[in-house]
Design a protein around this motif. Sequence first.
Motif, PDB file in Angstrom:
ATOM      1  N   GLN A  40      -0.887  12.567   0.746  1.00  0.00           N
ATOM      2  CA  GLN A  40      -1.919  12.157  -0.211  1.00  0.00           C
ATOM      3  C   GLN A  40      -3.312  12.515   0.310  1.00  0.00           C
ATOM      4  N   ILE A  41      -3.542  12.317   1.601  1.00  0.00           N
ATOM      5  CA  ILE A  41      -4.825  12.710   2.203  1.00  0.00           C
ATOM      6  C   ILE A  41      -5.036  14.211   2.036  1.00  0.00           C
ATOM      7  N   ASN A  49     -11.943  15.680  -2.426  1.00  0.00           N
ATOM      8  CA  ASN A  49     -12.240  14.287  -2.093  1.00  0.00           C
ATOM      9  C   ASN A  49     -11.792  14.101  -0.650  1.00  0.00           C
ATOM     10  N   ASN A  50     -12.728  14.266   0.273  1.00  0.00           N
ATOM     11  CA  ASN A  50     -12.388  14.272   1.700  1.00  0.00           C
ATOM     12  C   ASN A  50     -12.314  12.887   2.329  1.00  0.00           C
ATOM     13  N   TYR A  55      -7.479   2.327  -1.729  1.00  0.00           N
ATOM     14  CA  TYR A  55      -7.080   2.067  -3.121  1.00  0.00           C
ATOM     15  C   TYR A  55      -6.699   3.369  -3.820  1.00  0.00           C
ATOM     16  N   GLU A  56      -7.520   4.402  -3.625  1.00  0.00           N
ATOM     17  CA  GLU A  56      -7.237   5.695  -4.257  1.00  0.00           C
ATOM     18  C   GLU A  56      -5.935   6.287  -3.716  1.00  0.00           C
ATOM     19  N   LEU A  57      -5.727   6.183  -2.407  1.00  0.00           N
ATOM     20  CA  LEU A  57      -4.517   6.733  -1.802  1.00  0.00           C
ATOM     21  C   LEU A  57      -3.261   6.016  -2.286  1.00  0.00           C
ATOM     22  N   CYS A  68      -1.625   0.542   2.907  1.00  0.00           N
ATOM     23  CA  CYS A  68      -2.168   1.890   3.066  1.00  0.00           C
ATOM     24  C   CYS A  68      -3.273   1.888   4.126  1.00  0.00           C
ATOM     25  N   ALA A  69      -4.108   0.867   4.126  1.00  0.00           N
ATOM     26  CA  ALA A  69      -5.173   0.752   5.126  1.00  0.00           C
ATOM     27  C   ALA A  69      -4.582   0.611   6.528  1.00  0.00           C
ATOM     28  N   ASN A  70      -3.488  -0.132   6.640  1.00  0.00           N
ATOM     29  CA  ASN A  70      -2.825  -0.298   7.935  1.00  0.00           C
ATOM     30  C   ASN A  70      -2.270   1.024   8.451  1.00  0.00           C
ATOM     31  N   ILE A  71      -1.742   1.839   7.545  1.00  0.00           N
ATOM     32  CA  ILE A  71      -1.201   3.145   7.936  1.00  0.00           C
ATOM     33  C   ILE A  71      -2.323   4.071   8.380  1.00  0.00           C
TER      34      ILE A  71
END
Length: 227
Positions: A40-41, A49-50, A55-57, A68-71
């Motif tokens: 996704q990144i 979108n760098n 939330y977006e991911l 997702c933030a933890n990952i």
Amino acid sequence: MTKYVSFQQIIKNQIHIPVQLLTSYVKLGLTETDMVVILQIHRFAIENNNFPTPYELSSDLSIDEKECANILRKLIQKDLLLIEQLKNNRNQLTEAYSLNPLWEKLFKVEEVGEKHEDGTIFILFEQEFGRPLSPFEIETINTWLDHDKISASLIKAGLRESVLMGKLNFKYIDRILREWKKKGINTVEQAREASKSFHSSTRNSSQQEQTKKRDTSFYYNWLEGED
């Protein structure tokens, strides 16, 4: 009337990722969920979108924003993801995710592993022979590696085969390696199969009786995989 998406549209709507990532991510301590976040990144970067938010991911994933933030934090801690500071067109500092540490580590894994194995093979030989190797013996191993292009893992298999046969000497190991090369055996797995076939065809009944009394795991341990 049903509309079909053209092949041109399908081809354009793709992202390219290294095959090495798919085959080696487990070695880097990554899970499948980690992998999807990385993809996704990568996708957002292609879409300019760098620095996507958690939330977006997570918007297209089955995990929530917190996970997702933890990952993302985990990837940064593992030195697989970097937050860079860049300047935009108005000379303002902006933040961006960079996967360069991942790519660098990913494509160095195999190279470093091979170099490490090449180095430890001399130690393994000295352990088996119970003495330091002579300059001639060191040169023989280097010839197998550099001139004959035999992998360190296959040389180790040849060493263990010589131990199994009770013929621990360089001439015998060289014969084993050359015979394997002649038969097109280039991997440890192929060597295992060839050794199993050889021993099953040459073992006579008296040897079978003796083998039953021995700890076969000691003699055939290498056939079950690398230590």
